[in-house]
Structures are given as structure tokens and as C-alpha cells.
Design a protein around this motif. Structure first.
Motif, PDB file in Angstrom:
ATOM      1  N   UNK A  77      59.924 119.016 119.250  1.00 53.09           N
ATOM      2  CA  UNK A  77      58.686 118.250 119.450  1.00 53.09           C
ATOM      3  C   UNK A  77      57.929 118.736 120.689  1.00 53.09           C
ATOM      4  N   UNK A  78      58.656 119.048 121.783  1.00 55.51           N
ATOM      5  CA  UNK A  78      58.011 119.531 122.999  1.00 55.51           C
ATOM      6  C   UNK A  78      57.321 120.871 122.797  1.00 55.51           C
ATOM      7  N   UNK A  79      57.978 121.772 122.046  1.00 56.10           N
ATOM      8  CA  UNK A  79      57.375 123.078 121.771  1.00 56.10           C
ATOM      9  C   UNK A  79      56.169 122.940 120.868  1.00 56.10           C
ATOM     10  N   UNK A  96      77.555 114.879 117.942  1.00 55.82           N
ATOM     11  CA  UNK A  96      76.629 115.418 116.942  1.00 55.82           C
ATOM     12  C   UNK A  96      75.266 114.735 117.033  1.00 55.82           C
ATOM     13  N   UNK A  97      75.271 113.396 117.204  1.00 51.72           N
ATOM     14  CA  UNK A  97      74.003 112.655 117.309  1.00 51.72           C
ATOM     15  C   UNK A  97      73.202 113.079 118.532  1.00 51.72           C
ATOM     16  N   UNK A  98      73.908 113.240 119.685  1.00 51.26           N
ATOM     17  CA  UNK A  98      73.216 113.650 120.920  1.00 51.26           C
ATOM     18  C   UNK A  98      72.609 115.038 120.779  1.00 51.26           C
ATOM     19  N   UNK A  99      73.368 115.970 120.219  1.00 50.09           N
ATOM     20  CA  UNK A  99      72.861 117.332 120.020  1.00 50.09           C
ATOM     21  C   UNK A  99      71.655 117.326 119.096  1.00 50.09           C
ATOM     22  N   UNK A 100      71.704 116.504 118.033  1.00 49.44           N
ATOM     23  CA  UNK A 100      70.582 116.426 117.098  1.00 49.44           C
ATOM     24  C   UNK A 100      69.341 115.872 117.784  1.00 49.44           C
ATOM     25  N   UNK A 101      69.518 114.848 118.645  1.00 49.90           N
ATOM     26  CA  UNK A 101      68.380 114.272 119.379  1.00 49.90           C
ATOM     27  C   UNK A 101      67.769 115.283 120.340  1.00 49.90           C
ATOM     28  N   UNK A 102      68.629 116.012 121.048  1.00 48.33           N
ATOM     29  CA  UNK A 102      68.121 117.016 121.987  1.00 48.33           C
ATOM     30  C   UNK A 102      67.354 118.112 121.254  1.00 48.33           C
TER      31      UNK A 102
END
Length: 229
Positions: free
Chosen positions: A56-58, A44-50
Motif C-alpha cells: 500500500x505504501x509503494x 503468518x498474520x503479522x508477515x501478511x499485514x507487513x
């Protein structure tokens, strides 16, 4: 008697439920390890970071600057194609510039030759005109030393002498006054003997206010002025 007997596990007849398979079954599972329990939280943490990085990139526009592994080959191909196109365009422009320079040089040479020819023709024309003007000026220049004879064919006494004085005051140095002999013309006239005396005769006529100027071969004096009423 039956109530007094103590019943135990062994008092019952054995069946299939008395021999369960080894290991936990159903809700009777054994305890899990700490890693297996923590794995869902890590995912869940990894998916949230991605998801956060993607957002942020968009939002910042940095996503377009991210170089993906498969985009390197495409970028290289695009760069090579662009360089080839630029080289081709530069070669074409250089060729066009050389052709334009050659055409401009030819046109300039032609214009220079035309200008030189025109200048030469103009110079020749000017020289010819100058020579002609000089010749005409020399042949038709007013000569104040030319011999002039003023004839009085009127009934006014001293009329020829007064006109002769007018010419003398105008700068003529060889002027004489007398009466005519023989046939006289029908109107006042200024006769001149040769073509070289024409300019002087016209100047004499202008000075005396006479409009009739004619060439005559039968006079002895270069210019003769005949005054009539």
C-alpha cells in the motif's frame, strides 16, 4: 504344561528397552500448550499485514513520507546545510545588488552631469545663435522707408516711373524716378550704399525681377536702381 502357564511382562528377561529415559521421545511427544500451537499462525498474520502495508505504501506513494528513526539526523543535517546555503546565496545577492546600485548611481550621476553639461552647451549655443540671428535680422531687416532712386537708362519713356510705382505698391514710401547722369553700368543693377541696406536692396531687386545686386560706395542715395535695355 508350558502352554498352560500364563506369561506376563515379568516372565521375560529385562533389557535396556525396559528402562526408557524420562519424558516423551520421538513420535511419543507430550501435548503442547495452546500458545505454542498458535504462534505460527500469529507470525503468518503479522508477515501478511507487513507485506500489505508495504504494498500500500509503494502504490500510494506514502512510503516516501514515512520518517525512519535514522533519517531524522540526516534530515536535520540536510536542513541545516540548505539553510546555510540559502543564507550564503542571500548575502551574495544582497552584495551584488548593493554593488549594482552603487554602479547605477555612479552611472546615473555621470549621465546627469553629462546631460546637464550638454544642456548648458546647447543653451549657450542656442543663445549665441539667437543673438547672432537677432543681430543679423536687425542689421539686414527690410526697411520700406529707405530712400530709393530709380534711373531710366533705356530708350523707353516713363519706364523708370512705372518701376517706381511697382515699388510704391509693394509698400516703399520714398521712391523717386529720374534719368541717369554720367557713366552707367553695362547691365541692369541694384546698388546699395551700406551693409544695413543689403536686405532692402535684395527685396527691391526681387520685386522688380532684377538678379544683379551690388554694393557701391559712390552713390548718395541708399539704394539706386539702374534700368537698362
Amino acid at each position: 504344561m508350558a502352554h498352560k502357564d500364563k506369561q506376563t511382562y515379568d516372565s521375560y528377561t529385562k533389557d535396556v528397552f525396559d528402562n526408557p529415559p524420562a519424558g516423551p521421545l520421538g513420535v511419543h511427544r507430550g501435548s503442547r500448550s495452546a500458545a505454542s500451537r498458535a504462534l505460527p499462525y500469529v507470525v503468518v498474520i503479522i508477515v501478511a499485514m507487513l507485506a500489505g502495508l508495504l504494498f500500500w505504501g509503494i502504490y500510494s506513494g506514502e512510503l516516501s513520507n514515512v520518517k525512519l528513526p535514522w533519517s531524522s539526523q540526516e534530515s536535520s543535517s540536510t536542513t541545516t546545510s540548505s539553510k546555510h546555503k540559502q543564507s550564503t546565496d542571500a548575502t551574495k545577492k544582497q552584495s551584488d545588488a548593493n554593488n549594482d546600485s552603487a554602479s547605477s548611481g555612479t552611472s546615473t550621476d555621470t549621465q546627469d552631469q553629462s546631460a546637464s553639461s550638454s544642456d548648458a552647451e546647447s543653451s549657450s549655443s542656442d543663445d549665441a545663435a539667437g543673438n547672432a540671428t537677432g543681430t543679423d535680422t536687425e542689421s539686414q531687416a527690410v526697411n520700406h522707408g529707405t530712400q530709393i532712386r530709380v534711373l531710366n537708362a533705356t530708350s523707353i519713356s516713363g519706364y523708370a516711373k512705372s518701376k517706381a510705382d511697382v515699388l510704391s505698391q509693394a509698400g516703399y514710401t520714398s521712391v523717386s524716378a529720374s534719368n541717369p547722369t554720367g557713366t552707367v553700368p553695362s547691365q541692369t543693377v541694384v546698388w546699395y550704399q551700406n551693409e544695413t541696406d543689403k536686405a532692402t536692396a535684395e527685396n527691391v531687386a526681387q520685386t522688380l525681377g532684377i538678379s544683379n545686386v551690388q554694393q557701391s560706395d559712390g552713390i548718395v542715395t541708399p539704394i539706386v536702381v539702374v534700368l537698362l535695355d
